[in-house]
Design a protein around this motif. Structure first.
Motif, mmCIF file in Angstrom:
data_model
loop_
_atom_site.group_PDB
_atom_site.id
_atom_site.type_symbol
_atom_site.label_atom_id
_atom_site.label_comp_id
_atom_site.label_asym_id
_atom_site.label_seq_id
_atom_site.Cartn_x
_atom_site.Cartn_y
_atom_site.Cartn_z
ATOM 1 N N PHE A 1 -6.339 2.032 -2.279
ATOM 2 C CA PHE A 1 -5.311 3.047 -2.130
ATOM 3 C C PHE A 1 -5.876 4.392 -1.672
ATOM 4 N N THR A 2 -7.149 4.656 -1.960
ATOM 5 C CA THR A 2 -7.721 5.944 -1.555
ATOM 6 C C THR A 2 -7.792 6.082 -0.026
ATOM 7 N N THR A 3 -7.779 4.974 0.672
ATOM 8 C CA THR A 3 -7.814 4.978 2.139
ATOM 9 C C THR A 3 -6.600 5.695 2.722
ATOM 10 N N TYR A 4 -5.505 5.704 1.991
ATOM 11 C CA TYR A 4 -4.234 6.228 2.511
ATOM 12 C C TYR A 4 -3.922 7.635 2.033
ATOM 13 N N ARG A 5 -4.879 8.281 1.362
ATOM 14 C CA ARG A 5 -4.688 9.677 0.952
ATOM 15 C C ARG A 5 -4.879 10.590 2.146
ATOM 16 N N ARG B 1 0.844 -1.195 0.000
ATOM 17 C CA ARG B 1 0.000 0.000 0.000
ATOM 18 C C ARG B 1 0.878 1.243 0.000
ATOM 19 N N PRO B 2 0.288 2.382 -0.364
ATOM 20 C CA PRO B 2 1.066 3.620 -0.269
ATOM 21 C C PRO B 2 1.176 4.059 1.186
ATOM 22 N N GLY B 3 2.260 4.761 1.490
ATOM 23 C CA GLY B 3 2.352 5.410 2.792
ATOM 24 C C GLY B 3 1.307 6.509 2.850
ATOM 25 N N TYR B 4 0.926 6.930 4.038
ATOM 26 C CA TYR B 4 -0.084 7.983 4.168
ATOM 27 C C TYR B 4 0.386 9.265 3.480
ATOM 28 N N GLY B 5 -0.415 9.762 2.548
ATOM 29 C CA GLY B 5 -0.131 11.021 1.880
ATOM 30 C C GLY B 5 0.991 10.967 0.848
ATOM 31 N N THR B 6 1.377 9.784 0.393
ATOM 32 C CA THR B 6 2.440 9.665 -0.601
ATOM 33 C C THR B 6 2.080 8.578 -1.611
#
Length: 118
Positions: A111-115, A11-16
C-alpha cells in the motif's frame, strides 16, 4: 488445459485510503468488461449508466447495489478499475466474490507504493 486466471489487485487509489480493484490488461478488454458486468449483475448490481469517452478512449459504467454505487472504468491501456469512493463495502464484497471464484487470482500489493510523495 486450465483457463488462465485473471489477475487483480485491491489497492488504495493514489493519495487516498479508499480502496479500488484493478484488473491487469486482458486481450479483449471490452469483452472482459461485459463479462464482469454480467457477473456483478448476478450478485445484485444493476447497471445505471454507461459513458463512452471516445476522446479519451475510456468507458465508464455505473452500477448500483443496496450499498450504493460503483464505477467500472476501462482505460486506453486495457486496464479495468472498479471504483467506489463512497461504497467501500462493495469493494470488499467484490473482492470476496473474486477470491471465491476459480477464474481470478488476487495479487498482493504494498500500500505504501500508492502514497503521494511531496
Amino acid at each position: 488445459m486450465m483457463r488462465p486466471k485473471h489477475r487483480y489487485k485491491v489497492r488504495p487509489g493514489y493519495g487516498t485510503k479508499n480502496l479500488l480493484i484493478e484488473f491487469n490488461p486482458v486481450e479483449d478488454s471490452e469483452y472482459f468488461l461485459f463479462e464482469l458486468m454480467k457477473m456483478l449483475s448476478l450478485f445484485g448490481f444493476e447497471q445505471q449508466g454507461k459513458i463512452d469517452l471516445w476522446m479519451n478512449d475510456e468507458i465508464l459504467v455505473t452500477m448500483r447495489s443496496i450499498n450504493g454505487c460503483i464505477t467500472l472504468s476501462l482505460d486506453v491501456y486495457g486496464i479495468i478499475f472498479i471504483l467506489a469512493n463512497n461504497n467501500q463495502t462493495d469493494i470488499l464484497r467484490i473482492d470476496g466474490m473474486l477470491q471465491s471464484s476459480k477464474g481470478f487470482e488476487k495479487e498482493e500489493v504494498d500500500f505504501t507504493t500508492y502514497r503521494m510523495r511531496l
